[in-house]
Scaffold this active site. Structure first.
Site, mmCIF file in Angstrom:
data_model
loop_
_atom_site.group_PDB
_atom_site.id
_atom_site.type_symbol
_atom_site.label_atom_id
_atom_site.label_comp_id
_atom_site.label_asym_id
_atom_site.label_seq_id
_atom_site.Cartn_x
_atom_site.Cartn_y
_atom_site.Cartn_z
ATOM 1 N N PRO A 73 0.010 -3.501 5.086
ATOM 2 C CA PRO A 73 -0.830 -2.549 4.355
ATOM 3 C C PRO A 73 -0.035 -1.682 3.378
ATOM 4 O O PRO A 73 1.048 -1.188 3.688
ATOM 5 C CB PRO A 73 -1.433 -1.692 5.471
ATOM 6 N N CYS A 74 -0.603 -1.522 2.204
ATOM 7 C CA CYS A 74 0.112 -0.833 1.121
ATOM 8 C C CYS A 74 -0.316 0.615 0.922
ATOM 9 O O CYS A 74 0.320 1.342 0.167
ATOM 10 C CB CYS A 74 -0.086 -1.600 -0.182
#
Length: 141
Positions: A73-74
């Protein structure tokens, strides 16, 4: 020659398989927690093992692999997110990716994230990621 086998984590709707299918590479398994993405994966790749939380994967879940691929996840690094970096549980999944790499002993790794990962915390978060890769014996480019 045997086809390259890969394990894809944080798979989304599986861009890696769409790109690598024509090369004859084989997915050993996917790990995804999002319900919509899981439904897409189940529909398009019913023969591939689908796991949930990648931090709980064990060797018997996927067998020997050549390559580990994932885009953790960014949101914790992105300029569109809160930019809490490794202080955010989602940011720590980047380090969990490395722990999985240690468990898989994959020859190659492909990790994808966002441009913000390079600049958050003055580059210290990304430096920690690269340092952890080096400690595991991986080079990087």
């Amino acid at each position: 020659m045997l086809p390259l086998r890969y394990l894809s984590i944080c798979s989304g709707i599986e861009a890696a398989t769409a790109a690598w299918h024509h090369l004859g590479w084989q997915a050993a398994g996917f790990a995804e927690i999002d319900p919509f993405a899981r439904a897409v994966l189940e529909h398009h790749y019913p023969a591939v093992s689908l796991h949930g939380d990648f931090t709980r994967l064990r060797a018997e879940d996927y067998g020997a692999i050549d390559l580990l691929v994932g885009g953790t996840p960014c949101q914790s690094f992105s300029i569109a997110g809160q930019r809490r970096g490794l202080e955010d549980d989602r940011g720590n999944l980047a380090l969990e990716f490395i722990r999985l790499a240690e468990r898989t002993r994959a020859r190659w790794l492909v990790w994808e994230n966002v441009p913000g990962v390079l600049s958050i915390d003055g580059g210290r978060a990304f430096g920690a990621f690269l340092g952890a890769l080096a400690e595991c014996g991986y080079g990087f480019a």
